[in-house]
Write an enzyme that holds these catalytic residues in place. Structure first.
Site, PDB file in Angstrom:
ATOM      1  N   LEU A  20     140.636  25.793 -10.771  1.00  0.00           N
ATOM      2  CA  LEU A  20     141.692  26.692 -11.496  1.00  0.00           C
ATOM      3  C   LEU A  20     141.765  28.216 -10.813  1.00  0.00           C
ATOM      4  CD1 LEU A  20     143.317  25.943 -13.969  1.00  0.00           C
ATOM      5  CD2 LEU A  20     141.450  27.217 -15.496  1.00  0.00           C
ATOM      6  N   SER A  21     140.778  28.440  -9.887  1.00  0.00           N
ATOM      7  CA  SER A  21     140.750  29.855  -9.494  1.00  0.00           C
ATOM      8  C   SER A  21     142.099  30.262  -8.904  1.00  0.00           C
ATOM      9  CB  SER A  21     139.594  30.052  -8.503  1.00  0.00           C
ATOM     10  OG  SER A  21     138.356  29.544  -9.238  1.00  0.00           O
ATOM     11  N   LYS A  75     127.072  26.575  -3.557  1.00  0.00           N
ATOM     12  CA  LYS A  75     126.578  27.637  -4.090  1.00  0.00           C
ATOM     13  C   LYS A  75     125.152  28.112  -3.535  1.00  0.00           C
ATOM     14  CE  LYS A  75     129.069  28.081  -8.473  1.00  0.00           C
ATOM     15  NZ  LYS A  75     129.005  27.974  -9.930  1.00  0.00           N
ATOM     16  N   ASN A  96     128.389  32.854  -6.138  1.00  0.00           N
ATOM     17  CA  ASN A  96     129.533  32.190  -6.413  1.00  0.00           C
ATOM     18  C   ASN A  96     130.522  33.301  -5.650  1.00  0.00           C
ATOM     19  OD1 ASN A  96     129.799  34.144  -8.355  1.00  0.00           O
ATOM     20  ND2 ASN A  96     130.755  32.872  -9.854  1.00  0.00           N
ATOM     21  N   ASP A 111     128.748  34.310 -12.559  1.00  0.00           N
ATOM     22  CA  ASP A 111     128.750  33.475 -13.725  1.00  0.00           C
ATOM     23  C   ASP A 111     127.971  34.094 -15.003  1.00  0.00           C
ATOM     24  OD1 ASP A 111     130.203  31.371 -12.716  1.00  0.00           O
ATOM     25  OD2 ASP A 111     128.407  30.269 -11.719  1.00  0.00           O
ATOM     26  N   GLY A 134     120.731  22.133 -14.609  1.00  0.00           N
ATOM     27  CA  GLY A 134     121.513  22.554 -13.205  1.00  0.00           C
ATOM     28  C   GLY A 134     121.913  23.871 -12.800  1.00  0.00           C
ATOM     29  N   GLY A 135     122.872  24.002 -12.164  1.00  0.00           N
ATOM     30  CA  GLY A 135     123.017  25.433 -11.502  1.00  0.00           C
ATOM     31  C   GLY A 135     123.667  26.220 -12.594  1.00  0.00           C
ATOM     32  N   ALA A 136     124.665  25.807 -13.647  1.00  0.00           N
ATOM     33  CA  ALA A 136     125.165  26.561 -14.589  1.00  0.00           C
ATOM     34  C   ALA A 136     123.844  27.086 -15.720  1.00  0.00           C
ATOM     35  CB  ALA A 136     126.371  25.755 -15.318  1.00  0.00           C
ATOM     36  N   TYR A 229     135.477  23.530 -20.201  1.00  0.00           N
ATOM     37  CA  TYR A 229     136.785  24.086 -20.664  1.00  0.00           C
ATOM     38  C   TYR A 229     137.959  22.913 -20.558  1.00  0.00           C
ATOM     39  CZ  TYR A 229     136.654  25.112 -15.831  1.00  0.00           C
ATOM     40  OH  TYR A 229     136.561  24.932 -14.299  1.00  0.00           O
ATOM     41  N   GLY A 250     134.232  27.186 -22.578  1.00  0.00           N
ATOM     42  CA  GLY A 250     133.949  27.586 -21.248  1.00  0.00           C
ATOM     43  C   GLY A 250     135.139  28.414 -20.772  1.00  0.00           C
TER      44      GLY A 250
HETATM   45  P1  NAP Z   1     124.751  20.419 -12.233  1.00  0.00           P
HETATM   46  O1  NAP Z   1     124.357  21.509 -11.549  1.00  0.00           O
HETATM   47  O2  NAP Z   1     125.438  18.916 -11.803  1.00  0.00           O
HETATM   48  O3  NAP Z   1     124.022  20.298 -13.510  1.00  0.00           O
HETATM   49  C1  NAP Z   1     124.358  19.402 -14.812  1.00  0.00           C
HETATM   50  C2  NAP Z   1     123.167  19.235 -15.541  1.00  0.00           C
HETATM   51  O4  NAP Z   1     123.674  18.218 -16.651  1.00  0.00           O
HETATM   52  C3  NAP Z   1     121.811  18.461 -14.804  1.00  0.00           C
HETATM   53  O5  NAP Z   1     120.777  19.168 -15.375  1.00  0.00           O
HETATM   54  C4  NAP Z   1     121.840  17.046 -15.386  1.00  0.00           C
HETATM   55  O6  NAP Z   1     120.747  16.512 -15.613  1.00  0.00           O
HETATM   56  C5  NAP Z   1     122.399  17.212 -16.892  1.00  0.00           C
HETATM   57  N1  NAP Z   1     123.216  16.059 -17.189  1.00  0.00           N
HETATM   58  C6  NAP Z   1     124.192  15.574 -16.628  1.00  0.00           C
HETATM   59  N2  NAP Z   1     124.652  14.231 -17.132  1.00  0.00           N
HETATM   60  C7  NAP Z   1     123.828  14.297 -18.221  1.00  0.00           C
HETATM   61  C8  NAP Z   1     123.631  13.140 -19.262  1.00  0.00           C
HETATM   62  N3  NAP Z   1     124.551  12.227 -19.351  1.00  0.00           N
HETATM   63  N4  NAP Z   1     122.524  13.338 -20.230  1.00  0.00           N
HETATM   64  C9  NAP Z   1     121.772  14.359 -19.946  1.00  0.00           C
HETATM   65  N5  NAP Z   1     121.998  15.388 -19.052  1.00  0.00           N
HETATM   66  C10 NAP Z   1     122.909  15.222 -18.119  1.00  0.00           C
HETATM   67  O7  NAP Z   1     126.369  21.210 -13.068  1.00  0.00           O
HETATM   68  P2  NAP Z   1     126.499  22.548 -13.425  1.00  0.00           P
HETATM   69  O8  NAP Z   1     127.191  23.349 -12.201  1.00  0.00           O
HETATM   70  O9  NAP Z   1     125.352  23.033 -13.957  1.00  0.00           O
HETATM   71  O10 NAP Z   1     127.684  22.367 -14.341  1.00  0.00           O
HETATM   72  C11 NAP Z   1     127.252  22.003 -15.743  1.00  0.00           C
HETATM   73  C12 NAP Z   1     128.685  22.022 -16.878  1.00  0.00           C
HETATM   74  O11 NAP Z   1     128.957  23.458 -16.884  1.00  0.00           O
HETATM   75  C13 NAP Z   1     129.937  21.219 -16.263  1.00  0.00           C
HETATM   76  O12 NAP Z   1     130.346  20.658 -17.103  1.00  0.00           O
HETATM   77  C14 NAP Z   1     130.640  22.279 -15.485  1.00  0.00           C
HETATM   78  O13 NAP Z   1     131.994  22.179 -15.512  1.00  0.00           O
HETATM   79  C15 NAP Z   1     130.410  23.587 -16.557  1.00  0.00           C
HETATM   80  N6  NAP Z   1     130.548  25.088 -15.958  1.00  0.00           N
HETATM   81  C16 NAP Z   1     131.505  25.617 -16.445  1.00  0.00           C
HETATM   82  C17 NAP Z   1     131.575  27.045 -15.981  1.00  0.00           C
HETATM   83  C18 NAP Z   1     132.728  27.934 -16.236  1.00  0.00           C
HETATM   84  O14 NAP Z   1     132.807  28.882 -15.754  1.00  0.00           O
HETATM   85  N7  NAP Z   1     133.022  27.631 -17.633  1.00  0.00           N
HETATM   86  C19 NAP Z   1     130.707  27.296 -14.838  1.00  0.00           C
HETATM   87  C20 NAP Z   1     129.879  26.440 -14.163  1.00  0.00           C
HETATM   88  C21 NAP Z   1     129.747  25.151 -14.877  1.00  0.00           C
HETATM   89  P3  NAP Z   1     120.244  15.900 -14.189  1.00  0.00           P
HETATM   90  O15 NAP Z   1     119.429  16.858 -13.289  1.00  0.00           O
HETATM   91  O16 NAP Z   1     118.838  14.939 -14.762  1.00  0.00           O
HETATM   92  O17 NAP Z   1     121.201  14.946 -13.402  1.00  0.00           O
END
Ligand code: NAP
Length: 285
Positions: A20-21, A75, A96, A111, A134-136, A229, A250
């Protein structure tokens, strides 16, 4: 208008088509250009495969790209290409936002600012519970530490990853890591619950990381913050609102992290409202 003076900004990721950026940044740049005709930038998406990162960064330097955002999967991988990394990005372990300096590329992580923006008015922070590691989740932990939480509990499904997560925050005594089965004990003490997993994200909109009986364990003053979001609101937030809890999605984080990046590149205030409107409009269309 794109002219011979136009300078280039952008975002790298792979895949990138969902970003969306460009919508938000080009709306802000168009609005600014009406007031400042000499301010002439365009913001483009670049699909950069992981094995092309080095070539892409060298190319950006060669063609005079002014700055760029970095999204999944680059990232962390971008770090070795930077001459300067802010303390907050070092703590989170991810960048980021990158900008050009005389010494080379510099990077930070906006972030954290994005996540914090809708929370600034709240005061009484004690326990934050973060779903996902994870990263977020890393940006959320840094933000919660800045807000002064006395306890930051990260909940995950993989014990090894949780242990590594804890180890990577050596100076953060208030951080604890937990299995999902600990939620029953954690939720009644939670002031802020954050979903930092993709559970509930389009196209899995019928999913929620917590069911209604778990949400009912949260205190009446708890705030539920979902980083997702799409959709708006998520099922988690709908359930929270049905329980009378305050809910934040979000989108504002997305808008504010973008605004913070644009301010770094342009070195001046940016029209956040134009960015928010463009993002909201995008989802309506
Ligand atoms: P990521 O690095 O892939 O991390 C995802 C995390 O969720 C990991 O800890 C993963 O566990 C866990 N997970 C995934 N599926 C799962 C499930 N079914 N049950 C339990 N745990 C689960 O992703 P991310 O970058 O952190 O992003 C996470 C969310 O935040 C996404 O929905 C993203 O769209 C959102 N986000 C939003 C913004 C914003 O500006 N609003 C910014 C960044 C991210 P494992 O490590 O065990 O796989």
């Amino acid at each position: 208008m794109i002219t011979g003076q136009t300078r280039l900004l952008g975002v790298i990721g792979y895949p990138i088509a969902h970003t969306l950026s460009p919508v938000m940044h080009n709306a802000a740049l168009a609005s600014l250009q009406q007031q400042i005709p000499d301010l002439n930038f365009v913001y483009l998406p670049f699909a950069v495969q992981p094995d092309q990162l080095s070539a892409a960064i060298a190319g950006f330097a060669a063609i005079g790209v002014q700055g760029f955002n970095v999204t999944i999967p680059h990232k962390q991988a971008i770090l070795p290409f930077l001459n300067q990394v802010s303390a907050i990005a070092q703590a989170v372990g991810a960048v980021n936002t990158v900008w050009r300096t005389e010494q080379g590329w510099a990077g930070t992580n906006t972030d954290i600012q994005g996540f914090l923006a809708p929370l600034r008015t709240c005061q009484d922070w004690q326990t934050a519970v973060i779903l996902g590691s994870g990263g977020a989740a890393r940006a959320v932990v840094a933000a919660c530490a800045e807000l002064g939480f006395s306890r930051i509990a990260v909940v995950g499904r993989n014990q090894d990853k949780l242990s590594q997560f804890k180890q990577s925050w050596q100076n953060l005594d208030q951080l604890t890591v937990h299995a999902w089965s600990d939620l029953e004990q954690l939720l009644p003490q939670t002031n802020l619950l954050v979903n930092a997993t993709p559970i509930g994200m389009h196209p899995n909109s019928e999913q929620s990381p917590l069911a209604q009986p778990e949400i009912a364990l949260l205190p009446a003053h708890a705030l539920v913050y979902d980083l997702i979001y799409t959709p708006r609101p998520t099922l988690l937030l709908r359930l929270a609102e049905q329980s009378g809890l305050a809910a934040i999605d979000g989108l504002e984080m997305l808008v504010q992290q973008g605004a913070a990046a644009l301010e770094i590149w342009l070195q001046q205030p940016v029209p956040v409202a134009a960015m928010r409107l463009a993002a909201e409009q995008y989802f309506k269309d």
